[in-house]
Design a protein around this motif. Structure first.
Motif, short mmCIF file in Angstrom:
data_model
loop_
_atom_site.label_atom_id
_atom_site.label_comp_id
_atom_site.label_asym_id
_atom_site.label_seq_id
_atom_site.Cartn_x
_atom_site.Cartn_y
_atom_site.Cartn_z
N THR A 7 0.79 -1.23 0.00
CA THR A 7 0.00 0.00 0.00
C THR A 7 0.82 1.28 0.00
OG1 THR A 7 -0.15 -0.25 2.40
CG2 THR A 7 -2.01 -1.05 1.08
N ASP A 8 2.14 1.21 -0.04
CA ASP A 8 2.94 2.44 -0.08
C ASP A 8 2.78 3.15 -1.43
OD1 ASP A 8 3.76 1.77 2.39
OD2 ASP A 8 5.88 1.47 1.90
N ASP A 9 2.83 4.48 -1.38
CA ASP A 9 2.72 5.31 -2.57
C ASP A 9 4.00 6.10 -2.77
OD1 ASP A 9 0.30 4.58 -3.56
OD2 ASP A 9 -0.83 6.14 -2.51
N PHE A 10 4.32 6.38 -4.05
CA PHE A 10 5.52 7.14 -4.39
C PHE A 10 5.15 8.28 -5.33
CE2 PHE A 10 6.62 2.65 -3.90
CZ PHE A 10 7.53 2.70 -2.86
N THR A 11 5.73 9.43 -5.09
CA THR A 11 5.61 10.57 -5.99
C THR A 11 6.99 11.20 -6.15
OG1 THR A 11 5.03 12.04 -4.15
CG2 THR A 11 3.21 11.06 -5.42
N ILE A 12 7.22 11.78 -7.32
CA ILE A 12 8.51 12.42 -7.62
C ILE A 12 8.25 13.87 -8.00
CG2 ILE A 12 10.50 12.40 -9.17
CD1 ILE A 12 10.19 9.41 -9.44
N ASN B 214 9.11 11.31 -2.75
CA ASN B 214 8.22 11.39 -1.59
C ASN B 214 7.52 10.04 -1.41
OD1 ASN B 214 8.44 14.41 -1.17
ND2 ASN B 214 7.66 14.34 -3.26
N VAL B 215 7.62 9.47 -0.23
CA VAL B 215 7.07 8.16 0.08
C VAL B 215 5.98 8.30 1.14
CG1 VAL B 215 7.57 5.82 0.89
CG2 VAL B 215 9.29 7.08 -0.42
N MET B 216 4.83 7.71 0.88
CA MET B 216 3.75 7.62 1.87
C MET B 216 3.84 6.23 2.50
SD MET B 216 1.36 9.06 3.49
CE MET B 216 1.08 10.55 2.54
#
Length: 392
Positions: A209-214, A310-312
């Motif tokens: 369930t982790d999310d990644f954005t750059i 950025n990691v959630m």
């Protein structure tokens, strides 16, 4: 010629055998002269059981080649192998070293300026944003970059975990049962409501369930990620199918236990898939062969420059002593960055060349001894032949 050495002189051991051979041959000639008529009759009978002379029965002995191994041939073979394999290994090493790859573990990432770990905070229903991870894209990068997440010490290939799912349900039959009911007891029916989970099984329940954005350094707008065509085409078309009238039938089912935690939050709807056709879910449901593995998350086109990841943080791994990491990987004609193949080819090529040099040195040192031994044997054979002639 068999020769035995005794009291300084050579004694022939084949003399008696030679006499018996002559006597046997004379008897055979006599029998042939006396039984010429009988042979004509026996030939007709023998041809009755004689196999046919064609390619199917394979009665003819075809010409064959037997390799005579010599020092020169062995040395030439090793030199040729080394000269072919060594340049290939060097080429693979050079090409692999030029492929961009960024690897970062974020199992123990910090949360804000508090100095606390995300794993120590209560992340239910909200997640924990890790501090941004900075990285730089060099000028050599061309084309799309693959974004992958990885887990350590997570055994997706465990038999009980692998079979805790329903293949029929993933292919469109929502009411299908688990592959083995004993493996889905706590992941099939929700307690209290009695509704069936969709999808069922421990494998779907443990979705990553982790999310990644750059984002580019100095900017706040995230860079768009390509999350389509990241799974196998056959999986999308045949193995993971959405049932007919899915929006109407889904009200009769409930999402898995851990999915409901993120489904209840309106801000975190992207944490879990909305259907089994989601490509992140498809990649997760394909089990990895080893406890350390990576899964494709997305593709992105990044220009040279400095960026922030950025990691959630949602997926906890400390319960099973696991680790999580993030990887950016560029691909080329030889695949991703891997030094194993290049090092293997280089080592084999170097070993072949060193082996050829070793055999050449050994051959040089033993050449004089081999000539002396050969000359001695020839002298012994010539003397024995003279002794045989005089004896006969």
């Amino acid at each position: 010629i068999a020769v035995t050495r005794k009291t300084g002189s050579f004694k022939l051991s084949y003399y008696n055998e030679y006499k018996s051979y002559l006597s046997f041959k004379m008897k055979w000639v006599c029998q042939c002269m006396n039984s010429s008529d009988e042979e004509d009759e026996s030939e007709e009978q023998s041809t009755l059981h004689k196999p046919r002379d064609n390619k199917l029965y394979q009665q003819n002995l075809k010409p064959c080649c037997m390799l005579v191994i010599t020092t020169q041939k062995v040395v030439a073979l090793f030199v040729l192998t080394g000269l072919v394999i060594l340049p290939i290994g060097i080429t693979l090493l050079v090409q692999s070293s030029q492929i961009f790859e960024f690897h970062e573990e974020y199992t123990d990432c910090y949360y804000g300026t508090t100095g606390k770990y995300c794993r120590e905070t209560d992340i239910a229903n909200k997640g924990c944003p890790c501090n941004p991870i900075k990285f730089e894209i060099p000028d050599t990068v061309k084309g799309d970059i693959k974004i992958l997440y990885g887990l350590v010490n997570f055994y997706q290939n465990h038999r009980l975990y692998r079979q805790s799912q329903s293949f029929e349900q993933l292919m469109g039959e929502m009411n299908a049962s688990c592959y083995k009911e004993t493996f889905c007891q706590s992941f099939e029916i929700e307690e209290g409501t009695g509704k069936k989970y969709y999808p069922i099984g421990a494998m779907a329940n443990s979705f990553f369930t982790d999310d990644f954005t750059i984002t580019k350094e100095g900017e706040t707008e995230p860079i768009p990620l390509t999350k389509t065509d990241i799974s196998w085409k056959t999986d999308r078309e045949y193995k993971f199918l959405e049932p007919e009238s899915f929006s109407q039938k889904i009200t009769e089912y409930v999402w898995p236990k851990k999915w409901q935690v993120w489904k209840n939050s309106n801000d975190e709807q992207s944490a879990v898939p909305s259907s089994v056709t989601d490509e992140h879910f498809i990649n997760w449901m394909n089990p990895a062969a080893f406890p350390t593995f990576t899964k494709l998350y997305a593709k992105v086109d990044l220009k040279p420059g400095r960026y922030m990841l950025n990691v959630m943080y949602r997926f906890k791994v400390h319960a099973f002593s696991g680790k999580k990491f993030f990887r950016l990987a560029e691909t080329s004609w030889m695949g991703g960055r891997s030094l194993f193949l290049g090092v293997s080819y280089t080592l084999v090529g170097v070993l072949c060349l060193l082996s050829s040099i070793f055999f050449m040195i050994i051959s040089r040192k033993t050449r004089s001894k081999r000539h002396e031994r050969k000359k001695k044997i020839e002298e012994q054979i010539s003397s024995n032949l003279q002794l045989t002639q005089s004896t006969l």
